[in-house]
Design a protein around this motif. Structure first.
Motif, short mmCIF file in Angstrom:
data_model
loop_
_atom_site.label_atom_id
_atom_site.label_comp_id
_atom_site.label_asym_id
_atom_site.label_seq_id
_atom_site.Cartn_x
_atom_site.Cartn_y
_atom_site.Cartn_z
N ILE A 6 44.43 -68.84 108.40
CA ILE A 6 43.25 -68.50 108.61
C ILE A 6 42.86 -67.85 109.93
O ILE A 6 43.09 -68.51 110.82
CB ILE A 6 42.14 -69.59 108.05
CG1 ILE A 6 42.52 -70.12 106.95
CG2 ILE A 6 40.75 -68.95 108.30
CD1 ILE A 6 41.55 -71.41 106.39
N GLU A 7 42.55 -66.62 110.02
CA GLU A 7 42.56 -65.72 111.27
C GLU A 7 41.22 -64.93 111.40
O GLU A 7 40.55 -64.55 110.59
CB GLU A 7 43.77 -64.84 111.46
CG GLU A 7 45.13 -65.50 111.14
CD GLU A 7 46.25 -64.42 111.02
OE1 GLU A 7 47.15 -64.55 111.65
OE2 GLU A 7 45.98 -63.68 110.05
N ARG A 8 41.05 -64.71 112.42
CA ARG A 8 39.99 -63.64 113.04
C ARG A 8 40.66 -62.31 113.42
O ARG A 8 41.44 -62.27 114.07
CB ARG A 8 39.09 -64.08 114.14
CG ARG A 8 37.87 -63.17 114.45
CD ARG A 8 37.27 -63.65 115.57
NE ARG A 8 36.14 -62.80 115.72
CZ ARG A 8 35.71 -62.04 116.99
NH1 ARG A 8 36.26 -62.61 118.05
NH2 ARG A 8 34.60 -61.34 116.95
N ILE A 9 40.19 -61.22 112.49
CA ILE A 9 40.94 -59.99 112.80
C ILE A 9 39.89 -59.07 113.13
O ILE A 9 39.03 -58.69 112.42
CB ILE A 9 41.78 -59.49 111.61
CG1 ILE A 9 42.84 -60.46 111.26
CG2 ILE A 9 42.56 -58.18 111.78
CD1 ILE A 9 43.92 -60.25 109.91
N VAL A 10 40.07 -58.31 114.17
CA VAL A 10 39.10 -57.35 114.62
C VAL A 10 39.87 -56.00 114.98
O VAL A 10 41.00 -56.12 115.84
CB VAL A 10 38.31 -57.96 115.95
CG1 VAL A 10 37.33 -56.54 116.37
CG2 VAL A 10 37.62 -59.21 115.53
N GLY A 11 39.57 -55.02 114.29
CA GLY A 11 40.33 -53.53 114.74
C GLY A 11 41.73 -53.76 114.22
O GLY A 11 42.46 -53.04 114.88
N GLY A 12 42.27 -54.64 113.14
CA GLY A 12 43.59 -54.66 113.01
C GLY A 12 44.40 -55.53 113.58
O GLY A 12 45.57 -55.93 113.71
N ILE A 13 43.77 -56.06 114.81
CA ILE A 13 44.36 -57.17 115.67
C ILE A 13 44.00 -58.67 115.41
O ILE A 13 42.65 -58.69 115.42
CB ILE A 13 44.28 -56.70 117.31
CG1 ILE A 13 44.70 -55.32 117.25
CG2 ILE A 13 44.83 -57.73 118.15
CD1 ILE A 13 44.26 -54.63 118.65
#
Length: 79
Positions: A6-13
């Motif tokens: 489970i991750e936080r992804i912003v702008g593909g990163i």
């Protein structure tokens, strides 16, 4: 199939990952709360909690901060 991440992804990163706290448990929070975490033992429990409680959040590293947006469960956007 078990939940792998489970991750936080912003702008593909990837900007954050759910990890266990010092007590060995994952920490979720109800909407509007930064105290009194709901302690959960598996990523499946965390995913179920986040799906069942709109606007809830989960603590992620780095920084052990509460995240409520841009949450991805095994690469699929939750919110």
């Amino acid at each position: 199939m078990p939940i792998a991440r489970i991750e936080r992804i912003v702008g593909g990163i990837v900007r954050g990952r759910v990890e266990r706290g010092s007590d060995g448990l994952f920490a979720c929070h109800e909407f509007g709360s930064n105290v009194h975490p709901v302690s959960l033992s598996t990523l499946e429990d965390v995913a179920d909690y986040l799906r069942a409680n709109p606007s809830s959040g989960v603590r992620m590293n780095p920084g052990w901060v509460k995240i409520v947006r841009n949450i991805y469960i095994d690469g699929i956007l939750l919110r």
